[in-house]
Design a protein around this motif. Structure first.
Motif, PDB file in Angstrom:
ATOM      1  N   SER A  86     -20.203  12.198   1.390  1.00 34.53           N
ATOM      2  CA  SER A  86     -21.285  12.006   0.419  1.00 34.53           C
ATOM      3  C   SER A  86     -21.216  10.610  -0.188  1.00 34.53           C
ATOM      4  N   GLU A  87     -22.384  10.044  -0.463  1.00 32.91           N
ATOM      5  CA  GLU A  87     -22.458   8.692  -1.003  1.00 32.91           C
ATOM      6  C   GLU A  87     -22.806   8.676  -2.488  1.00 32.91           C
ATOM      7  N   LYS A 117     -26.948   9.985   9.741  1.00 37.67           N
ATOM      8  CA  LYS A 117     -25.764  10.505   9.070  1.00 37.67           C
ATOM      9  C   LYS A 117     -26.043  11.854   8.416  1.00 37.67           C
ATOM     10  N   ILE A 118     -27.154  11.988   7.710  1.00 31.24           N
ATOM     11  CA  ILE A 118     -27.446  13.254   7.035  1.00 31.24           C
ATOM     12  C   ILE A 118     -27.692  14.360   8.053  1.00 31.24           C
ATOM     13  N   ILE A 141     -32.567  19.306   4.640  1.00 31.33           N
ATOM     14  CA  ILE A 141     -32.493  17.902   4.224  1.00 31.33           C
ATOM     15  C   ILE A 141     -33.699  17.607   3.327  1.00 31.33           C
ATOM     16  N   ILE A 142     -33.423  17.099   2.119  1.00 36.96           N
ATOM     17  CA  ILE A 142     -34.472  16.802   1.149  1.00 36.96           C
ATOM     18  C   ILE A 142     -34.589  15.290   0.968  1.00 36.96           C
ATOM     19  N   PRO A 143     -35.695  14.670   1.379  1.00 36.64           N
ATOM     20  CA  PRO A 143     -35.889  13.239   1.090  1.00 36.64           C
ATOM     21  C   PRO A 143     -36.211  13.064  -0.396  1.00 36.64           C
ATOM     22  N   ILE A 192     -24.772  16.931  -1.320  1.00 35.75           N
ATOM     23  CA  ILE A 192     -24.326  15.834  -0.456  1.00 35.75           C
ATOM     24  C   ILE A 192     -25.496  14.871  -0.381  1.00 35.75           C
ATOM     25  N   ILE A 193     -25.235  13.612  -0.675  1.00 36.36           N
ATOM     26  CA  ILE A 193     -26.321  12.631  -0.706  1.00 36.36           C
ATOM     27  C   ILE A 193     -25.967  11.427   0.162  1.00 36.36           C
ATOM     28  N   VAL A 194     -26.964  10.923   0.870  1.00 40.23           N
ATOM     29  CA  VAL A 194     -26.813   9.734   1.716  1.00 40.23           C
ATOM     30  C   VAL A 194     -27.951   8.785   1.368  1.00 40.23           C
TER      31      VAL A 194
END
Length: 359
Positions: free
Chosen positions: A235-236, A213-214, A277-279, A186-188
């Motif tokens: 997801s974006e 959002k994430i 959460i992974i930046p 899942i990516i934002v």
């Protein structure tokens, strides 16, 4: 999903956690009229209190409260899900498929089994859910599952010949020359992108928006919401949102070439687990270009897989069922939504408010 993605043997993160967070259940049919009603579905009310309850649930733990516009957007998203589930509940009534007290009690006992009474109560309190709320949401969740099974899943037929045809057409892809990691994500992203089309048409507009959002998505995962469903809805990533975030299989050599933070996170996961959460940092300007959560669906060793391997047969069968189910489910939802009379007062209120602000 690629055909190598057929190796997905879905691992439950935990029935207890999954059920405890049926955070988006179905609309409440009681409540006052006027401003206390956000929408009606065939005359049945979805109340402000119901939407606010799930809003508080999803924003719990956020570093800061959303702005008014962000709050409106999230509440609209919640309301859309409540409307869809109310439509399904009404369909269940017509079909005689409402979950019984016995079914609800059995599932409730299954959920509570690993916990002491005190631990179970604490988990409900952490999600701002009472026992009555939980049982009502559980009944709705069981009911929706029964409708989907009768109206969609039960009508899908995959034959042995279908499985064989698929295998023969994709046999080289079942020869794994090195260990494979079946991943989903899942990516934002903080930048507006008109190419993003998830089911909720939900897009972060800036970095602060993306962080919120994430975090909301992570809250829902921690509460037991389904990873693939959240990916499809929020997801974006335009390439994977439509198939539940599924990235297919990544070879071990390919994993070594990815960014170190993602690689290290994946290598620590067991099948069925997801990362924090992974930046994702742009190496050129050192700025965060996106935030992602990665799930390890399964890991496969190297070697050729033959058709007589039960895992191959089951994986192909499940994939063919899933493809047909997704198509039928999308068509079914469109049909029953078109047949319903929906009054979305909250959406109308936002339009009026926006119109006044622009004058």
């Amino acid at each position: 999903m690629t055909s190598q993605g057929m190796w997905n043997h879905k691992v439950s993160i935990g029935l207890v956690v999954a059920i405890l967070a049926v955070a988006i259940g179905s609309g409440c049919n009681s409540g006052k009229t006027g401003d206390d009603v956000m929408a009606k579905v065939n005359g049945r009310k979805i109340t402000t209190a119901e939407v606010e309850k799930y809003f508080r649930n999803q924003t719990a733990g956020a570093p800061q409260q959303p702005t008014d516009e962000q709050a409106d957007s999230l509440k609209l998203s919640i309301l859309r899900e409540l409307i869809d589930n109310e439509i399904l509940m009404q369909r269940a009534e017509k079909l005689g498929l409402l979950a019984t007290d016995e079914e609800v009690d059995k599932k409730l006992n299954d959920v509570k089994a690993p916990y002491s009474p005190e631990e179970f109560t604490k988990r409900l309190q952490e999600r701002n859910i009472t026992l009555d709320d939980f049982k009502r949401d559980l009944r709705k969740s069981l009911t929706v599952d029964k409708v989907v099974n009768k109206e969609i899943t039960s009508k899908i037929n995959v034959t042995d010949q279908d499985v064989a045809n698929y295998y023969n057409a994709h046999k080289p892809e079942f020869n794994l020359i090195e260990p494979q990691f079946h991943l989903a994500r899942i990516i934002v992203t903080p930048m507006p992108n008109p190419q993003v089309h998830n089911l909720k048409n939900d897009k972060a507009q800036n970095d602060a928006d993306a962080k919120k959002k994430i975090q909301q998505i992570m809250n829902r995962l921690d509460s037991g919401d389904d990873f693939a469903t959240l990916a499809m809805n929020y997801s974006e990533d335009p390439d994977t949102a439509g198939n539940g975030g599924d990235l297919g299989f990544t070879p071990q050599s390919g994993l070594q070439r990815t960014d170190p933070s993602t690689r290290d996170a994946v290598l620590k996961l067991k099948p069925g687990q997801y990362s924090g959460i992974i930046p994702l940092v742009n190496p050129q300007n050192k700025q965060v270009g996106a935030y992602q959560i990665v799930k390890l669906i399964s890991k496969e060793p190297a070697g050729q897989r033959e058709l007589n391997d039960p895992r191959v047969q089951q994986a192909i069968h499940d994939q063919l069922v899933e493809r047909r189910e997704q198509l039928l489910k999308a068509a079914y939802y469109d049909v029953i939504r078109d047949q319903a009379k929906i009054d979305n007062y909250y959406a109308e209120q936002i339009l009026r408010k926006t119109g006044q602000q622009t004058k």
